[in-house]
Design an enzyme around this catalytic site. Structure first.
Site, mmCIF file in Angstrom:
data_model
loop_
_atom_site.group_PDB
_atom_site.id
_atom_site.type_symbol
_atom_site.label_atom_id
_atom_site.label_comp_id
_atom_site.label_asym_id
_atom_site.label_seq_id
_atom_site.Cartn_x
_atom_site.Cartn_y
_atom_site.Cartn_z
ATOM 1 N N ASN A 159 -25.402 37.047 11.129
ATOM 2 C CA ASN A 159 -26.017 36.684 12.402
ATOM 3 C C ASN A 159 -27.186 35.759 12.123
ATOM 4 O O ASN A 159 -28.312 36.200 11.864
ATOM 5 C CB ASN A 159 -26.469 37.949 13.154
ATOM 6 C CG ASN A 159 -25.287 38.774 13.599
ATOM 7 O OD1 ASN A 159 -24.594 38.416 14.554
ATOM 8 N ND2 ASN A 159 -25.027 39.860 12.887
ATOM 9 N N GLU A 160 -26.869 34.475 12.172
ATOM 10 C CA GLU A 160 -27.852 33.453 11.825
ATOM 11 C C GLU A 160 -28.805 33.216 13.004
ATOM 12 O O GLU A 160 -28.546 33.701 14.116
ATOM 13 C CB GLU A 160 -27.114 32.146 11.483
ATOM 14 C CG GLU A 160 -26.161 32.251 10.303
ATOM 15 C CD GLU A 160 -26.857 32.299 8.948
ATOM 16 O OE1 GLU A 160 -28.082 32.588 8.884
ATOM 17 O OE2 GLU A 160 -26.167 32.066 7.936
ATOM 18 N N PRO A 161 -29.900 32.455 12.782
ATOM 19 C CA PRO A 161 -30.777 32.084 13.890
ATOM 20 C C PRO A 161 -29.960 31.551 15.065
ATOM 21 O O PRO A 161 -29.019 30.777 14.873
ATOM 22 C CB PRO A 161 -31.672 30.991 13.273
ATOM 23 C CG PRO A 161 -31.769 31.399 11.832
ATOM 24 C CD PRO A 161 -30.407 31.955 11.484
ATOM 25 N N SER A 163 -28.510 33.794 17.117
ATOM 26 C CA SER A 163 -27.699 34.949 17.536
ATOM 27 C C SER A 163 -28.444 35.728 18.618
ATOM 28 O O SER A 163 -29.663 35.870 18.555
ATOM 29 C CB SER A 163 -27.440 35.883 16.340
ATOM 30 O OG SER A 163 -26.731 35.205 15.332
#
Ligand code: PGA
Length: 260
Positions: A159-161, A163
């Site tokens: 869950n990258e920036p 998300s």
């Protein structure tokens, strides 16, 4: 193993151990206790597992407990956080290969109890596949425990920036920082997949307990941000500040930026 610090930090319980080894043994002991207490009442322990360098010593200790102390995984069901996409399960960089090498090939877990997102399915089948992954977790009564590492972007799972807190299992684009960090294992960044299938922030939030682990001074900045920054999509780990049942387990290095 004794904690050096065992305190709430901005509302999140944080345990700091002398080193990664002692911290990993404590986490493995927690998992073993969960497995045994579930077994005692005839239930399955449903574990959310992570890959990467961080959990390796935890898995080593669980294997030792299996071999030397008879800890059985027959009542254990696992769901891994993520897998690269596209990725053949047989590829050496797959998280399927990682989990076999570091845990599953060495304990008595049943094949049908192991779940790892399948990076080899056709793109048009991914949404239905992800929905089914969520449903399987729900059918087992939810995750009793989710293990997490933390990436330099503040990702948990992949869950990258960007998300959202209610995101569920889905196909995501990997951040370039994350791809750079993975490059060594792929003989260069050009070979690192651009995407992944990951449980969502909302999937993780539903776990009854969450243990986020971080080791070493190179994680100190992101650990500090995860605990101290305002909750922001730019640092998905900050969402954990609001979740129930979260605990951070650190070594001294990863705790160096925290002001206790
Ligand atoms: P690492 O990765 O365990 O290899 O440091 C953690 C992560 O990216 O979540």
């Amino acid at each position: 193993m004794k904690t050096v610090i065992n305190k709430e930090y901005n509302g999140t319980p944080v345990r700091v151990y002398n080193n990664q080894h002692e911290a990993s043994i404590a986490v493995a002991q927690h998992i073993a206790d969960l497995i045994k207490s579930k077994k005692a009442v005839g239930e399955k322990a449903v574990l959310g597992l992570a890959t990467g360098a961080t959990p390796v010593e935890v898995y080593n200790e669980l294997i030792r407990m299996h071999k030397e102390e008879g800890l059985s995984f027959q009542n254990v069901v696992t769901f891994n956080l993520d897998e690269y996409y596209p990725m053949e399960p047989t590829a050496k960089q797959s998280y399927v290969a990682f989990m076999r090498q570091h845990l599953f090939d060495h304990v008595d877990i049943a094949e049908e109890h192991v779940h790892i997102p399948d990076g080899s399915i056709a793109e048009e089948d991914v949404p239905a596949y992800c929905e089914a992954y969520e449903q399987k977790i729900t059918n087992y009564g939810g995750l009793d425990l989710q293990l997490l590492g933390i990436g330099r972007t503040g990702h948990v799972g992949f869950n990258e920036p960007g998300s959202t807190p209610d995101s569920l299992t889905r196909l995501v684009k990997l951040n370039e920082v994350t791809r750079t960090d993975a490059a060594a294992g792929f003989e260069g960044i050009a070979n690192v997949p651009t995407h992944a299938i990951t449980m969502g922030v909302g999937t993780i939030a539903k776990a009854k307990k969450i243990i986020l682990m971080a080791w070493g001074e190179n994680k100190a900045d992101i650990v500090q941000k995860a605990l101290e920054s305002d909750i922001t999509t730019e640092i998905p780990a900050t969402y954990l500040q609001e979740f129930d049942g979260v605990e951070m387990v650190l070594d001294k290095g990863a705790a160096t930026k925290l002001k206790f």
